[in-house]
Each structure stands twice: as structure tokens, then as C-alpha cells.
Write a protein that holds these residues in place. Structure first.
Motif, short mmCIF file in Angstrom:
data_model
loop_
_atom_site.label_atom_id
_atom_site.label_comp_id
_atom_site.label_asym_id
_atom_site.label_seq_id
_atom_site.Cartn_x
_atom_site.Cartn_y
_atom_site.Cartn_z
N ASN A 129 10.25 2.75 5.04
CA ASN A 129 9.21 3.03 4.25
C ASN A 129 8.54 4.09 4.18
OD1 ASN A 129 9.45 -0.24 4.19
ND2 ASN A 129 7.12 -1.07 4.50
N TYR A 130 9.58 5.02 3.58
CA TYR A 130 8.70 6.56 4.41
C TYR A 130 9.42 6.70 2.74
CZ TYR A 130 8.32 6.57 9.09
OH TYR A 130 8.22 6.56 10.45
N ILE A 131 8.81 6.96 1.50
CA ILE A 131 9.10 7.78 0.75
C ILE A 131 8.47 9.30 0.54
CG2 ILE A 131 8.36 7.17 -2.04
CD1 ILE A 131 7.83 4.71 -1.10
N PHE A 132 9.24 10.64 0.35
CA PHE A 132 8.34 11.03 -0.25
C PHE A 132 9.40 12.30 -1.12
CE2 PHE A 132 10.09 11.32 4.78
CZ PHE A 132 9.32 11.84 5.22
N TYR A 155 -1.30 -6.19 5.07
CA TYR A 155 -0.04 -4.78 4.20
C TYR A 155 1.23 -4.86 4.43
CZ TYR A 155 -5.25 -5.71 2.02
OH TYR A 155 -6.08 -5.53 1.30
N ASP A 156 2.20 -4.75 3.33
CA ASP A 156 3.17 -4.09 3.37
C ASP A 156 3.24 -2.69 3.35
OD1 ASP A 156 5.19 -5.70 4.24
OD2 ASP A 156 5.21 -6.18 2.67
N ILE A 157 3.07 -1.27 4.12
CA ILE A 157 2.83 -0.16 4.22
C ILE A 157 3.86 1.14 3.56
CG2 ILE A 157 1.63 1.99 4.76
CD1 ILE A 157 -0.05 0.07 6.69
N PHE A 158 3.85 1.32 2.93
CA PHE A 158 5.11 2.82 2.42
C PHE A 158 4.27 3.74 2.66
CE2 PHE A 158 6.47 -1.34 0.27
CZ PHE A 158 8.07 -1.07 0.80
N ILE A 159 4.68 5.00 2.78
CA ILE A 159 4.57 6.18 3.03
C ILE A 159 4.66 6.54 2.13
CG2 ILE A 159 4.24 8.36 5.12
CD1 ILE A 159 2.92 6.40 6.04
N ILE A 171 -3.00 2.95 -3.72
CA ILE A 171 -2.37 3.55 -3.49
C ILE A 171 -4.16 4.30 -2.92
CG2 ILE A 171 -3.10 4.20 -6.20
CD1 ILE A 171 -0.62 7.06 -5.46
N ILE A 172 -3.46 5.12 -1.72
CA ILE A 172 -4.36 5.33 -0.71
C ILE A 172 -4.50 6.89 -1.33
CG2 ILE A 172 -5.83 5.92 1.30
CD1 ILE A 172 -5.00 2.70 1.53
N ASP A 173 -5.07 8.03 -1.20
CA ASP A 173 -4.67 9.57 -1.74
C ASP A 173 -6.17 10.67 -1.82
OD1 ASP A 173 -3.29 12.09 -2.72
OD2 ASP A 173 -1.36 11.09 -2.27
N ILE A 176 0.56 -0.93 -0.27
CA ILE A 176 0.41 0.11 -0.39
C ILE A 176 0.67 1.45 -0.04
CG2 ILE A 176 -1.61 0.91 0.88
CD1 ILE A 176 -2.79 -1.07 2.79
N LEU A 177 0.49 1.94 -0.96
CA LEU A 177 1.18 3.29 -1.27
C LEU A 177 0.54 4.47 -0.69
CD1 LEU A 177 3.04 3.95 -4.24
CD2 LEU A 177 3.42 2.88 -2.35
N LEU A 178 0.72 4.86 1.13
CA LEU A 178 -0.12 5.88 1.79
C LEU A 178 0.03 7.48 1.92
CD1 LEU A 178 -2.98 5.75 3.46
CD2 LEU A 178 -1.38 4.67 5.72
N ASP A 179 -0.83 7.94 1.42
CA ASP A 179 -0.85 9.21 1.75
C ASP A 179 -0.90 10.13 3.18
OD1 ASP A 179 -0.05 12.33 0.84
OD2 ASP A 179 -2.62 12.46 0.15
#
Length: 195
Positions: free
Chosen positions: A123-126, A84-88, A138-140, A6-9
Motif C-alpha cells: 500500500n505504499y505509493i511513491f 479504512y484501507d490506508i495507502f501511503i 486524501i490527507i496532505d 485513505i491516501l496519506l502523505d
């Protein structure tokens, strides 16, 4: 077994930062988040001739010191983390004050460490280019960030996206997690965690 990613905003999905608080202090107003329909509140509320002054105020504060956490966000994210594997995946550049963006990123990083300690900081992606990042979900809250080939795209409800039509979302293969940010995380849980 490989878990889905999951890509999470963050902003307007996990919390409202202190940005509106700064607008109200600067203008001596009592706006609430639901008073707005535009994403960039400052463009609507702050007179153009005072934008530099406002940006100086914002730069002098930590917008993530006293965030307004969205209802059920932490609890639901922690539960999702079991499946899930969560990525910010969050923006770090303020288009109105790019020079201050490094400091903002640091403050957001520390906010994530404090409020989401169960997510590995690796797992933080800026990034402001979310379409380049691959994941399964993706959740945004912003439609442009959901313009991607990711299989499951979830639009988190927010003050600025209520008027997006169901037809547009269907054409883009986007699932709406309701219309109210107060219940958005309950809707996300229904979508992603099967009973």
C-alpha cells in the motif's frame, strides 16, 4: 463491505524528517519548524551559492533515521486502519537533487516499515503526481496535492499552510484539520471517526 481508501502523505503529516536538523547543522543555527512559512525551507535558509554543498550534506545522511513524529500520528493512523484501507501516498523526488531520490525513497520505505508496521508495504505509493491516484479520502499538507476529484480532502496543518484562507479551502472543498500541527491528528480523528 468495501472499506473507503485513505491516501496519506508522510512528510509534515506523519513526521518531520531530519531536514531541519541538517539546515541547523549546516548553518550553525537553532531554527525551529515554526520559524518558517515556506514549504521549501532550504530555499529560504540556505544561501544560493551554498545549495550544492548543502545538498551533498543531505545526500550523505538518512533524513528518516531520527524523525520527529507528529503528536498522536501513529496511534491515530493505527486506529484509522481499523476503519479504512490506508495507502501511503508520498513524494519521492527531491526537485533540488533528483539523482539522490532513489536512495531517499529507500530510506523512506524503511522508515514506513519500522514506524507503521500495520500498513501493508503493498500500500505504499511513491509519486509526486498525487492527482493521478484515486481514493475516497486524501490527507496532505500541501494544497496542490489536494487539487483532485477525491470526495474528502483534508489539509493537515503545517508551518507553511497556516495562511491559506477559509474561502479558498471552501471553494476547493477542502476540510482544514485545525491550524496547529501539534493537534492535527486529533482533528483528523474527529473528522474521520464518528463516535
Amino acid at each position: 463491505m468495501n472499506r473507503k481508501k485513505i491516501l496519506l502523505d508522510v512528510d509534515e503529516v506523519i513526521c518531520f524528517s531530519g531536514f531541519l536538523e541538517a539546515v541547523n547543522e549546516f548553518l550553525d543555527t537553532n531554527y525551529t519548524i515554526d520559524d518558517f512559512t515556506d514549504y521549501y525551507i532550504d530555499e529560504v535558509a540556505i544561501p544560493k551559492e551554498r545549495l550544492d554543498e548543502f545538498n551533498q550534506l543531505v545526500a550523505s545522511r538518512n533524513a528518516y533515521k531520527n524523525p520527529i513524529m507528529l503528536p498522536d500520528a501513529i496511534k491515530t493512523i493505527e486506529r484509522l486502519n481499523s476503519y479504512y484501507d490506508i495507502f501511503i501516498c508520498t513524494s519521492c523526488v527531491n526537485p533540488f537533487d533528483p539523482l539522490e531520490s532513489g536512495e531517499t525513497m529507500k530510506k523512506k520505505f524503511l522508515f514506513l516499515m519500522e514506524y507503521l508496521p500495520f500498513i501493508n508495504p503493498n500500500n505504499y505509493i511513491f509519486t509526486s503526481s498525487k492527482g493521478l491516484i484515486k481514493g475516497d479520502i486524501i490527507i496532505d499538507d500541501r494544497l496542490p496535492n489536494l487539487d483532485t476529484d477525491i470526495e474528502t480532502k483534508i489539509l493537515f496543518p503545517s508551518y507553511h499552510n497556516k495562511d491559506i484562507s477559509e474561502i479558498e479551502l471552501e471553494e476547493k472543498g477542502i476540510i482544514r484539520a485545525g491550524y496547529n500541527w501539534r493537534t492535527g491528528w486529533k482533528e483528523v480523528e474527529k473528522i474521520l471517526i464518528k463516535k
